[in-house]
Write a protein that holds these residues in place. Structure first.
Motif, PDB file in Angstrom:
ATOM      1  N   TYR A   1      14.971   8.664   0.922  1.00  0.00           N
ATOM      2  CA  TYR A   1      15.909   8.859   2.027  1.00  0.00           C
ATOM      3  C   TYR A   1      16.744  10.122   1.837  1.00  0.00           C
ATOM      4  O   TYR A   1      16.902  10.924   2.761  1.00  0.00           O
ATOM      5  CB  TYR A   1      16.819   7.640   2.162  1.00  0.00           C
TER       6      TYR A   1
ATOM      7  N   THR B   1      16.011  12.705   0.021  1.00  0.00           N
ATOM      8  CA  THR B   1      15.106  13.842   0.153  1.00  0.00           C
ATOM      9  C   THR B   1      14.839  14.165   1.618  1.00  0.00           C
ATOM     10  O   THR B   1      14.854  15.329   2.036  1.00  0.00           O
ATOM     11  CB  THR B   1      13.780  13.542  -0.556  1.00  0.00           C
ATOM     12  N   SER B   2      14.618  13.132   2.422  1.00  0.00           N
ATOM     13  CA  SER B   2      14.359  13.339   3.843  1.00  0.00           C
ATOM     14  C   SER B   2      15.568  13.950   4.539  1.00  0.00           C
ATOM     15  O   SER B   2      15.432  14.925   5.304  1.00  0.00           O
ATOM     16  CB  SER B   2      13.992  12.011   4.508  1.00  0.00           C
TER      17      SER B   2
ATOM     18  N   THR C   1      11.365  20.808   7.159  1.00  0.00           N
ATOM     19  CA  THR C   1      11.318  19.587   7.968  1.00  0.00           C
ATOM     20  C   THR C   1      10.032  18.809   7.729  1.00  0.00           C
ATOM     21  O   THR C   1      10.059  17.613   7.413  1.00  0.00           O
ATOM     22  CB  THR C   1      11.441  19.934   9.465  1.00  0.00           C
TER      23      THR C   1
ATOM     24  N   GLY D   1      11.205  16.908   4.568  1.00  0.00           N
ATOM     25  CA  GLY D   1      11.866  15.866   5.338  1.00  0.00           C
ATOM     26  C   GLY D   1      10.951  14.765   5.819  1.00  0.00           C
ATOM     27  O   GLY D   1      11.386  13.626   6.022  1.00  0.00           O
ATOM     28  N   VAL D   2       9.668  15.089   6.016  1.00  0.00           N
ATOM     29  CA  VAL D   2       8.707  14.095   6.503  1.00  0.00           C
ATOM     30  C   VAL D   2       7.687  13.723   5.433  1.00  0.00           C
ATOM     31  O   VAL D   2       7.611  12.571   5.001  1.00  0.00           O
ATOM     32  CB  VAL D   2       7.985  14.603   7.777  1.00  0.00           C
TER      33      VAL D   2
ATOM     34  N   ALA E   1       9.100  12.589   1.953  1.00  0.00           N
ATOM     35  CA  ALA E   1       9.821  11.332   2.160  1.00  0.00           C
ATOM     36  C   ALA E   1       8.874  10.163   2.396  1.00  0.00           C
ATOM     37  O   ALA E   1       9.205   9.014   2.086  1.00  0.00           O
ATOM     38  CB  ALA E   1      10.779  11.475   3.343  1.00  0.00           C
ATOM     39  N   HIS E   2       7.693  10.424   2.941  1.00  0.00           N
ATOM     40  CA  HIS E   2       6.699   9.369   3.127  1.00  0.00           C
ATOM     41  C   HIS E   2       5.929   9.091   1.835  1.00  0.00           C
ATOM     42  O   HIS E   2       5.563   7.932   1.571  1.00  0.00           O
ATOM     43  CB  HIS E   2       5.699   9.771   4.222  1.00  0.00           C
TER      44      HIS E   2
ATOM     45  N   GLY F   1      17.027  11.078   8.816  1.00  0.00           N
ATOM     46  CA  GLY F   1      16.405  10.713   7.547  1.00  0.00           C
ATOM     47  C   GLY F   1      16.157   9.219   7.452  1.00  0.00           C
ATOM     48  O   GLY F   1      15.096   8.772   6.991  1.00  0.00           O
TER      49      GLY F   1
ATOM     50  N   VAL G   1      13.145   8.375   9.620  1.00  0.00           N
ATOM     51  CA  VAL G   1      11.860   8.700   8.986  1.00  0.00           C
ATOM     52  C   VAL G   1      11.449   7.593   8.016  1.00  0.00           C
ATOM     53  O   VAL G   1      10.292   7.159   8.001  1.00  0.00           O
ATOM     54  CB  VAL G   1      11.953  10.059   8.257  1.00  0.00           C
TER      55      VAL G   1
END
Length: 278
Positions: free
Chosen positions: A19, A21-22, A56, A60-61, A64-65, A194, A197
């Motif tokens: 979270y 990191t996102s 991003t 961010g995506v 984070a996944h 965030g 995501v």
């Protein structure tokens, strides 16, 4: 989700890290995208949009996944990842983020020209569909790259819900790209986006249905940490570069105001008595 599938094998700290990191990746991406508005050339504009896409989409995506996948375990099976599939998922994140940024931040023919509300809404919708497909595509391409002893199926209801959530998340991110002038608005928006995501990730994980087959040969891909550690370090470097560039980039607005103030001072300065009258 099946009862023998676990999402918190490494503890909840991994989710907190994902979270944070996102949110940071999205914050840097928003700042870079906003910087493209004051770029002095088309090359500089595309440079900042590329930086925005890296922060991003890449951090961010995608990161984070992938971080929560460190805690993903299945009873009775070893989990590995196909490296080419992981690279493909990265490409999905980066390309979708860049295309979406270009769509919502088009080149302006004139700095004074302002697009109509309909045009802005249309670009926001188009960019959100691209980025939303990318956010959802990142998760499912990572799952496609996953190898285990058995088969993976998905509950289509949760799949559809995760795609809708991804598109709504994209709307928030790109709306912030177009309107977030203040620092605090970008910070607050990144905190919210965030969380969205990460919410997409868990909504999509709820769709996972695993059937374990112990007779299946152990997968031959790479372990999650063989990918996660170097990519995490790379992600931090990706964030460092635009942060330094943002700090060192000249503030065109401040420069314009300073030039205007100097011009005003010269126009209103008292005449030099030693200068001969004309």
């Amino acid at each position: 989700m099946d009862t023998h599938v676990h999402l918190f094998g490494m503890g909840t700290w991994v989710i907190v890290l994902a979270y944070v990191t996102s949110a940071i990746g999205l914050l840097v991406g928003l700042a870079s995208a906003r910087k493209s508005l004051s770029a002095g050339s088309e090359r500089a504009r595309l440079y900042w949009l590329m930086r925005a896409a890296l922060s991003t989409g890449g951090v961010g995506v995608w990161l984070a996944h992938f971080l929560p996948m460190a805690g993903f375990t299945v009873d009775g099976s070893i989990i590995r990842y196909d490296l080419l599939g992981i690279v493909f998922s990265m490409a999905v994140a980066l390309v979708s983020a860049f295309v979406a940024m270009v769509v919502v931040q088009p080149k302006r023919v004139s700095r004074r020209a302002r697009p109509s509300r309909g045009a802005v809404a249309a670009r926001l919708l188009g960019g959100s569909l691209v980025l939303g497909a990318g956010i959802a595509g990142v998760h499912y391409s990572i799952m496609w790259a996953m190898e285990l002893q058995g088969t993976v199926a998905y509950d289509l209801t949760y799949v559809a819900a995760s795609v809708v959530a991804a598109c709504l998340t994209a709307v928030v991110v790109l709306w912030l790209v177009t309107v977030a002038d203040s620092r605090w608005m970008r910070i607050g928006g990144s905190i919210f986006a965030g969380a969205a995501v990460i919410g997409v990730h868990f909504l999509a994980m709820a769709a996972v249905q695993v059937t374990v087959d112990p007779a299946t040969a152990a997968p031959s891909g790479v372990e999650v940490f063989a990918v996660l550690f170097p990519v995490f370090v790379l992600g931090m470097l990706i964030l460092t570069v635009p942060i330094m560039a943002l700090l060192m980039a000249p503030d065109r607005v401040a420069a314009a105001l300073e030039a205007e103030a100097e011009a005003w001072a010269q126009q209103h300065s008292p005449a030099d008595p030693r200068r001969p009258a004309t």
